[in-house]
Design an enzyme around this catalytic site. Sequence first.
Site, PDB file in Angstrom:
ATOM      1  CG  ASP A 179      -1.833   0.579   1.215  1.00 49.95           C
ATOM      2  OD1 ASP A 179      -3.358   0.384   0.977  1.00 49.95           O
ATOM      3  OD2 ASP A 179      -1.424   1.788   0.714  1.00 49.95           O
ATOM      4  CB  ILE A 180       1.450   4.488  -2.416  1.00 53.71           C
ATOM      5  CG1 ILE A 180       1.661   4.759  -2.801  1.00 53.71           C
ATOM      6  CG2 ILE A 180      -0.390   4.909  -1.744  1.00 53.71           C
ATOM      7  CD1 ILE A 180       2.041   5.403  -3.605  1.00 53.71           C
TER       8      ILE A 180
ATOM      9  CG  HIS B 194      -8.492  -3.245  -2.031  1.00 56.25           C
ATOM     10  ND1 HIS B 194      -9.206  -2.703  -3.272  1.00 56.25           N
ATOM     11  CD2 HIS B 194      -8.399  -2.826  -1.524  1.00 56.25           C
ATOM     12  CE1 HIS B 194      -9.448  -1.225  -2.127  1.00 56.25           C
ATOM     13  NE2 HIS B 194      -8.872  -1.532  -1.444  1.00 56.25           N
TER      14      HIS B 194
ATOM     15  CD  GLU C 189      -9.983   6.511   0.642  1.00 53.00           C
ATOM     16  OE1 GLU C 189      -8.580   6.407   0.304  1.00 53.00           O
ATOM     17  OE2 GLU C 189     -10.330   6.314   1.625  1.00 53.00           O
ATOM     18  CB  VAL C 190      -8.856   1.419  -5.350  1.00 52.83           C
ATOM     19  CG1 VAL C 190      -8.699   0.512  -6.438  1.00 52.83           C
ATOM     20  CG2 VAL C 190      -7.704   3.041  -4.460  1.00 52.83           C
TER      21      VAL C 190
ATOM     22  CG  ASN D 143     -12.090  -0.545   3.442  1.00 50.45           C
ATOM     23  OD1 ASN D 143     -12.513  -1.018   4.686  1.00 50.45           O
ATOM     24  ND2 ASN D 143     -11.053  -0.101   3.259  1.00 50.45           N
TER      25      ASN D 143
ATOM     26  CG  HIS E 120      -6.553  -2.999   2.932  1.00 47.57           C
ATOM     27  ND1 HIS E 120      -6.276  -2.220   2.424  1.00 47.57           N
ATOM     28  CD2 HIS E 120      -7.585  -2.448   2.443  1.00 47.57           C
ATOM     29  CE1 HIS E 120      -6.833  -0.597   2.189  1.00 47.57           C
ATOM     30  NE2 HIS E 120      -8.084  -1.409   1.764  1.00 47.57           N
TER      31      HIS E 120
HETATM   32  P1  5GP Z   1      -9.681   1.151  -0.001  1.00 48.98           P
HETATM   33  O1  5GP Z   1     -10.041   2.280   0.875  1.00 48.98           O
HETATM   34  O2  5GP Z   1     -10.036   1.538  -1.148  1.00 48.98           O
HETATM   35  O3  5GP Z   1     -10.141  -0.055   0.869  1.00 48.98           O
HETATM   36  O4  5GP Z   1      -8.165   1.165   0.058  1.00 48.98           O
HETATM   37  C1  5GP Z   1      -7.369   1.588  -0.999  1.00 48.98           C
HETATM   38  C2  5GP Z   1      -6.204   1.708  -0.680  1.00 48.98           C
HETATM   39  O5  5GP Z   1      -5.223   2.246  -1.842  1.00 48.98           O
HETATM   40  C3  5GP Z   1      -5.668   2.948   0.465  1.00 48.98           C
HETATM   41  O6  5GP Z   1      -5.534   2.211   1.554  1.00 48.98           O
HETATM   42  C4  5GP Z   1      -5.143   3.930  -0.115  1.00 48.98           C
HETATM   43  O7  5GP Z   1      -3.634   4.207   0.157  1.00 48.98           O
HETATM   44  C5  5GP Z   1      -4.027   2.179  -1.394  1.00 48.98           C
HETATM   45  N1  5GP Z   1      -3.820   2.940  -2.709  1.00 48.98           N
HETATM   46  C6  5GP Z   1      -4.269   4.108  -3.105  1.00 48.98           C
HETATM   47  N2  5GP Z   1      -3.682   4.663  -4.343  1.00 48.98           N
HETATM   48  C7  5GP Z   1      -2.525   3.834  -4.471  1.00 48.98           C
HETATM   49  C8  5GP Z   1      -1.029   3.540  -5.404  1.00 48.98           C
HETATM   50  O8  5GP Z   1      -1.335   4.471  -6.466  1.00 48.98           O
HETATM   51  N3  5GP Z   1      -0.733   2.363  -4.927  1.00 48.98           N
HETATM   52  C9  5GP Z   1      -0.705   1.690  -4.046  1.00 48.98           C
HETATM   53  N4  5GP Z   1       0.630   0.729  -3.633  1.00 48.98           N
HETATM   54  N5  5GP Z   1      -1.583   2.160  -3.706  1.00 48.98           N
HETATM   55  C10 5GP Z   1      -2.531   3.290  -3.893  1.00 48.98           C
END
Ligand code: 5GP
Length: 114
Positions: free
Chosen positions: A31-32, A99, A94-95, A86, A101
């Site tokens: 994760d970034i 996925h 958010e994405v 999530n 975590h």
């Molecule tokens: P969500 O909130 O969708 O479950 O998690 C999305 C995750 O993607 C977040 O923890 C965020 O830090 C990670 N993320 C967002 N953009 C990028 C990216 O460009 N590269 C990587 N490696 N992780 C990302």
Amino acid sequence: MNSDCLFCKIISKELPASIVFENDDIIIFNDINPRKPIHWLVVPKVHIENLNELSDKVLAGELLTIISTLAKEHGFAEQGYRVLINNKGDGGQEVDHLHLHILAGAPVGPIVCP
Ligand code: 5GP
Ligand code: ZN
């Protein structure tokens, strides 16, 4: 492949990521914005928007069993770790590419919601 999707671009190597594991079906990268010393994202290569859209039982099994295998290989299986999905708006997604975590390397504590 969804050309508007961030994770599809990582899967196609259009965008870089720190890759931990990859096979024909799954990619795992850091994760970034890591919330724990180990924070991986376990991502199916096929574009599935969220958990509601997951129907492939073989893939679902693969997503979990690869975590079990890699947790042992990377030495955090015994200490423990959290697996988190999530899902959509109320789930804090958010994405919009499914996925899981993986949070490890320090205690994550109880589940906290604002
Ligand atoms: P969500 O909130 O969708 O479950 O998690 C999305 C995750 O993607 C977040 O923890 C965020 O830090 C990670 N993320 C967002 N953009 C990028 C990216 O460009 N590269 C990587 N490696 N992780 C990302
Ligand atoms: Zn995608």
